[in-house]
Scaffold this active site. Structure first.
Site, short mmCIF file in Angstrom:
data_model
loop_
_atom_site.label_atom_id
_atom_site.label_comp_id
_atom_site.label_asym_id
_atom_site.label_seq_id
_atom_site.Cartn_x
_atom_site.Cartn_y
_atom_site.Cartn_z
N PRO A 91 -5.45 4.67 -33.19
CA PRO A 91 -6.38 3.55 -33.01
C PRO A 91 -5.67 2.22 -32.79
CG PRO A 91 -6.85 4.82 -35.01
CD PRO A 91 -5.52 5.27 -34.53
N CYS A 92 -6.29 1.32 -32.00
CA CYS A 92 -5.76 -0.03 -31.79
C CYS A 92 -6.27 -0.90 -32.93
CB CYS A 92 -6.27 -0.55 -30.43
SG CYS A 92 -5.85 -2.27 -30.08
N GLN A 93 -5.37 -1.37 -33.77
CA GLN A 93 -5.79 -2.17 -34.93
C GLN A 93 -4.93 -3.43 -35.00
OE1 GLN A 93 -4.83 1.25 -37.43
NE2 GLN A 93 -6.88 1.13 -38.32
#
Ligand SMILES: C[S@@+](CC[C@H](N)C(=O)[O-])C[C@H]1O[C@@H](n2cnc3c(N)ncnc32)[C@H](O)[C@@H]1O
Length: 413
Positions: A91-93
């Protein structure tokens, strides 16, 4: 070196389908796998649901494998099997770090941010090769300090003595059936033969000829303008996190703390169109009712809506019109997890046999990602099948990268 792989954030197995070129399922539901790559461990855990649909699907398709269904944060990284390649779509966090309060000196990444889990595995296992996939906005995140998160990631790789290449690839540019733009990141550890050969190359050659992406997905070899940025600036990661930003382009290469980046153009191939993947005689529940048609006509139409932001400022939210249904002569647009529901970005097609408007079927979504038909048909609800495909990737992109990685690993001692 053996072609052993671990798959993180495995979902329903897009990396494994791509790397092992899987196109069929046997009578018991297992993937018929050529085992070019030996998957020694996979991890998949969905935090938001009790039922683990993605893992159940992965486990059915890949039985007799070492598949783990726990939060990656709870995994003892030293116990992960040795492997040559770590792959995963994470995920892009927010990757920012803060000075740790507990010991005053250390720095801490935010809890729950999964990039740090990947880094911990690379520290524990000294993985020679890494292949990651993420949304393309990773290189411009966060909005207020563009490039910071990607810079943090590259700096971490640099500290662990990796050379890194990246490329944003729109799968349809290279002939695949979906206009899905994703960033792919390939990291190579110092000490491998590939690291030695790539680091001897001149930088432009990495972009156009020698690098993994140049080999698998050619770019136009002219007008390559390269910018660079120093990732060693600021003495520690917390300062770097506070201050760093850089306008990264769609292609890049990082070596010894300097990142080189350039806007490259793909050597485009004609894409597979939606018309080539549509099913015939689909069930009637895929067709739009009159009220669904009206709702979608509104959602896809142009609009100007007065809104108020959290500070109380009034503004006009506006959206342009989309065509009422998707053009079958084009490849699909990016599939989202909301595919198959009433949503502006959902694909709507004019069924070629009945000429009536309908949603894509789950099988058509699997085809847009190049999974075998019925891959996610393991008893999970239809909505979840769409969700899985929205989360997954175009397996053909991974297959193509895998063909090059196979040769690279075979060239190692
Ligand atoms: C972008 S999806 C990857 C999809 C995958 N590449 C595929 O082909 O299906 C990210 C995956 O990470 C999983 N995930 C999220 N948090 C996790 C965690 N803490 N531990 C393990 N897996 C996690 C999600 O359930 C999701 O399946």
């Amino acid at each position: 070196m053996e072609k052993t792989v671990i798959e993180l954030f495995a979902g329903v197995g897009g990396f494994r389908v791509g790397l092992n070129n899987i196109s069929k399922i046997d009578k018991k539901g297992a993937a018929i796998e050529k085992k070019k790559f030996n998957f020694v461990w996979a991890n998949q855990w969905e935090p938001s649901t009790k039922i683990q649909h993605a893992f159940d699907c992965y486990n059915l398709r890949f039985p007799n494998s070492h598949n783990s269904n726990i939060d990656i944060q709870l995994v003892d990284k030293n116990k992960i099997p040795n492997h040559s390649l770590l792959c995963g779509g994470f995920p892009c966090q927010d990757y920012s770090v803060a000075r740790s309060l507990s010991n005053g000196k250390g720095i801490e990444g935010k809890k729950g941010v999964l990039w740090w889990q990947i880094r911990d595995i690379l520290i524990a296992k000294k993985t020679p090769f890494v292949l990651l996939e993420n949304v393309d906005r990773l290189i411009i995140s966060p909005a207020k300090q563009r490039g910071r998160d990607f810079g943090i990631m590259l700096r971490c790789f640099s500290e662990l003595e990796y050379a890194v290449e990246w490329r944003i690839i729109n799968a349809a540019d290279y002939g695949f059936p979906q206009r899905r733009r994703r960033i792919y990141i390939f990291a190579v550890k110092k000490g491998t033969s590939f690291y030695e050969s790539i680091t001897k190359s001149n930088i432009t050659n990495v972009f156009v000829k020698k690098g993994l992406f140049a080999r698998a997905f050619p770019v136009v070899n002219e007008n390559i303008k390269i910018k660079e940025t120093n990732l060693k600036q600021y003495s520690n990661l917390a300062d770097f996190s506070d201050k760093y930003g850089f306008p990264f382009e769609n292609s890049g290469y990082m070596l010894k703390g300097t990142a080189y980046t350039s806007k490259t153009k793909p050597v485009v191939r004609k894409a597979v169109s939606l018309s080539k993947i549509v099913e015939s005689n689909v069930d009637k529940h895929f067709f739009l009712t009159e009220s669904e048609k009206n709702e979608l006509a509104y959602l896809r139409g142009s609009k100007r809506i007065p809104r108020t932001d959290i500070k109380g400022h009034k503004y006009i939210y506006s959206e342009g019109a989309m065509s009422p249904y998707d053009d079958l002569s084009l490849p699909g647009r990016t599939m989202l997890t909301s595919e198959g529901s009433i949503n502006r970005s959902t694909h709507i097609i004019k069924d070629p046999t009945t000429n009536k408007m309908r949603f894509l079927t789950p099988i058509e979504c699997e085809r847009l990602n190049q999974f075998p038909d019925n891959w996610t048909n393991n008893g999970m609800p239809e909505k979840r099948r769409y969700f899985m495909m929205g989360n997954a990737l175009v397996c053909g992109v991974i297959k193509k990268l895998g063909e090059e990685i196979e040769q690279i690993i075979e060239g190692e001692q």
